[in-house]
Scaffold this active site. Sequence first.
Site, PDB file in Angstrom:
ATOM      1  N   ASP A 237       0.881  -1.182   0.000  1.00  0.00           N
ATOM      2  CA  ASP A 237       0.000   0.000   0.000  1.00  0.00           C
ATOM      3  C   ASP A 237       0.910   1.221   0.000  1.00  0.00           C
ATOM      4  O   ASP A 237       1.792   1.340   0.858  1.00  0.00           O
ATOM      5  CB  ASP A 237      -0.861   0.020   1.264  1.00  0.00           C
ATOM      6  CG  ASP A 237      -1.886  -1.104   1.256  1.00  0.00           C
ATOM      7  OD1 ASP A 237      -2.668  -1.218   2.215  1.00  0.00           O
ATOM      8  OD2 ASP A 237      -1.898  -1.867   0.275  1.00  0.00           O
ATOM      9  N   ASP A 400     -13.268  -4.124  -1.327  1.00  0.00           N
ATOM     10  CA  ASP A 400     -13.027  -3.659   0.060  1.00  0.00           C
ATOM     11  C   ASP A 400     -14.306  -3.809   0.865  1.00  0.00           C
ATOM     12  O   ASP A 400     -15.041  -2.840   1.070  1.00  0.00           O
ATOM     13  CB  ASP A 400     -12.597  -2.185   0.063  1.00  0.00           C
ATOM     14  CG  ASP A 400     -11.288  -1.974  -0.669  1.00  0.00           C
ATOM     15  OD1 ASP A 400     -11.193  -1.016  -1.459  1.00  0.00           O
ATOM     16  OD2 ASP A 400     -10.371  -2.785  -0.488  1.00  0.00           O
TER      17      ASP A 400
HETATM   18  O1  1PR Z   1     -10.653   2.688  -5.271  1.00  0.00           O
HETATM   19  O2  1PR Z   1      -9.754   2.005  -7.504  1.00  0.00           O
HETATM   20  O3  1PR Z   1      -8.913   4.063  -6.373  1.00  0.00           O
HETATM   21  O4  1PR Z   1      -8.340   1.771  -5.495  1.00  0.00           O
HETATM   22  C1  1PR Z   1      -7.888   2.076  -4.229  1.00  0.00           C
HETATM   23  C2  1PR Z   1      -7.078   0.879  -3.782  1.00  0.00           C
HETATM   24  O5  1PR Z   1      -6.401   1.169  -2.561  1.00  0.00           O
HETATM   25  C3  1PR Z   1      -7.962  -0.325  -3.519  1.00  0.00           C
HETATM   26  O6  1PR Z   1      -7.302  -1.518  -3.970  1.00  0.00           O
HETATM   27  C4  1PR Z   1      -8.082  -0.368  -1.983  1.00  0.00           C
HETATM   28  O7  1PR Z   1      -8.165  -1.721  -1.537  1.00  0.00           O
HETATM   29  C5  1PR Z   1      -6.773   0.243  -1.563  1.00  0.00           C
HETATM   30  N1  1PR Z   1      -6.880   1.006  -0.323  1.00  0.00           N
HETATM   31  C6  1PR Z   1      -7.471   2.206  -0.184  1.00  0.00           C
HETATM   32  N2  1PR Z   1      -7.324   2.611   1.104  1.00  0.00           N
HETATM   33  C7  1PR Z   1      -6.619   1.666   1.752  1.00  0.00           C
HETATM   34  C8  1PR Z   1      -6.212   1.707   3.177  1.00  0.00           C
HETATM   35  O8  1PR Z   1      -5.613   0.761   3.682  1.00  0.00           O
HETATM   36  N3  1PR Z   1      -6.504   2.841   3.827  1.00  0.00           N
HETATM   37  N4  1PR Z   1      -5.641  -0.525   1.047  1.00  0.00           N
HETATM   38  C9  1PR Z   1      -6.325   0.645   0.836  1.00  0.00           C
HETATM   39  C10 1PR Z   1      -6.347  -1.642   1.268  1.00  0.00           C
HETATM   40  C11 1PR Z   1      -5.698  -3.868   1.077  1.00  0.00           C
HETATM   41  C12 1PR Z   1      -4.422  -4.576   0.874  1.00  0.00           C
HETATM   42  C13 1PR Z   1      -3.881  -4.992   2.225  1.00  0.00           C
HETATM   43  C14 1PR Z   1      -4.347  -6.367   2.477  1.00  0.00           C
HETATM   44  C15 1PR Z   1      -3.399  -7.200   3.302  1.00  0.00           C
HETATM   45  N5  1PR Z   1      -5.408  -2.609   1.619  1.00  0.00           N
HETATM   46  O9  1PR Z   1      -3.558  -3.767   0.209  1.00  0.00           O
HETATM   47  O10 1PR Z   1      -2.529  -4.902   2.186  1.00  0.00           O
HETATM   48  O11 1PR Z   1      -5.587  -6.229   3.098  1.00  0.00           O
HETATM   49  O12 1PR Z   1      -3.091  -6.572   4.498  1.00  0.00           O
HETATM   50  P1  1PR Z   1      -2.498  -7.456   5.704  1.00  0.00           P
HETATM   51  O13 1PR Z   1      -1.865  -8.677   5.097  1.00  0.00           O
HETATM   52  O14 1PR Z   1      -1.490  -6.567   6.382  1.00  0.00           O
HETATM   53  O15 1PR Z   1      -3.641  -7.783   6.573  1.00  0.00           O
HETATM   54  P2  1PR Z   1      -9.465   2.679  -6.208  1.00  0.00           P
END
Ligand code: 1PR
Length: 551
Positions: A237, A400
């Site tokens: 991320d 998500d």
């Molecule tokens: O909506 O098309 O612009 O895409 C935005 C992207 O950014 C999406 O893929 C969304 O999942 C991601 N995103 C947005 N905000 C966050 C946040 O964390 N605040 N990341 C985010 C979501 C999901 C994975 C994460 C796994 C594993 N994170 O990247 O790393 O859940 O985590 P873990 O193994 O540590 O539990 P758009």
Amino acid sequence: MTLSKVVYVLDLESGNLRSLYNALTKLGYSVKWIKTPSDGLDDAEILLFPGVGNFGHVLSALQNRGFVEPLKAYIASGRRIMGICVGMQALFRGSTESPGVEGLGIIPADLKKFDDTAKSVPHIGWNSAKVNGLENKGIYGLRPESKYYYVHSYCAPVEAPIEQGWTVAIGDYNGEAFAGAVCKGNVFATQFHPEKSGVAGLRVLKAFLEGEQLTELSNEAAKGTPGLTKRIIACLDVRTNDDGDLVVTKGDQYDVREKGATANAGGKVRNLGKPVEMAERYYLEGADEVTFLNITSFRNCPLADTPMLEILRKTSETVFVPLTIGGGIRDMVDPDGSKISALDVASTYFRSGADKVSIGSDAVIAAEEYYSRNGKLSGETAMETISKAYGAQAVVISVDPKRVYVDSPRDTKHSTVKTSYKGPNGEEYAWYQCTIKGGRETRDLDVIQLVTAVEKMGAGEILLNCIDKDGTNSGFDLELIQSVKDAIRIPVIASSGAGNPEHFYQVFKKTTTDAALGAGMFHRAEYKVSDVKNYLKEKGLLVRSESELIL
Ligand code: 1PR
């Protein structure tokens, strides 16, 4: 024959040619791009023909650029050519993917779609290419124990080329044999992407370029378990921190800020390291793919200087496994007012080294509009336009979801699961609510509605996150994952919650997921990717061995 260190590459402007360029550069070759036959096809001693996406698209690109006859003449001249992916498929007579479209017909046989009744299609991941009938010999560096990266829905037959004197390296996809590579005289072609197959792929490219057609194999190398491996993906991320630096961060249920001194005084954005360095570390540890998610993508910024482009360009110079980029893939308006389509955004990322783009929020909106049209496709969504141009395999949908507990399935119109993890008031059922903007906004759409709709729009894969599990180190949400796997035919990547290698074993044993992703546990260096893969190997699962890192 003195080999020129120049490789001629057909550039039909489809897909990610930057990675092939980087692989050839790493092997010490310079590249001469050929967009039309007059760009020097007559001077070529060695020609690469990479093709990505739709069979019909690639053949019409050849036709429109006047390549069909010159290419057949090139092959007839005995000079060497290597086809890659659809570049191999084009050598055949035709494909059920594009009825009526004629291939080059060098191999009078037809391609067909994989049978998807009991397995995911597209066939995405690491599989074998085992040369038939040549004991302890490999064609152009192919090794039976090596795994190569495939991403295709249509496959070439094995028997017909063999009957016509071709040597075929065979792959096995859940019992369905297919041609992983074909070779005869001056023609060699691989269905897999050697430039995205780690060192095993570089070894094949190098052997072809150096003309080493037959390679002796050690007894060890002659072994190998056929079949598709379980894919382990490292996910980064990425966002700018408060000092404006682009860093790898990690949410705790999507909250990426350190816990502040007081409950509402959010701390600094967690800074877990530099994106390119960390991606390279995970590649060397054996990651099968690397995913970058630009998590502040909902803030508009000029596409041209999207910092993610430079990250991709740099990473693709040293990381030879598939790269996925997500965040902000949607129709957008540049701050200067110019409109940029989702397809243009995706094309910019592909040209910078991405193999797949991941679409999150825009997919939820498109699914809502799909249902408001009673399931009628518009043909204009990001999913439809990008998969039409680059193939379904290039389009990942990032989901998500948040759990919503209910006492009974009758309490909601949404698809529910009977959960083993009761809700705060003892609820025994839950449904998964879609969100957009990184979980900041919930929508009246459930995960099953979303994945069903985007599959129809041509998406190739689902990146299935779970906000409740994200960053908790408590393991994957197995109920969510299996409910999605039961609803669609395209591959699913389980994401969110991984805290140790056992969690990966559990998700592969208890669900039929095709891949599993980790983030925090790798970024905090609690475990290496290789720890997970070695653990799964000890448990008897088929994984790509990282011994492939030595060329
Ligand atoms: O909506 O098309 O612009 O895409 C935005 C992207 O950014 C999406 O893929 C969304 O999942 C991601 N995103 C947005 N905000 C966050 C946040 O964390 N605040 N990341 C985010 C979501 C999901 C994975 C994460 C796994 C594993 N994170 O990247 O790393 O859940 O985590 P873990 O193994 O540590 O539990 P758009």
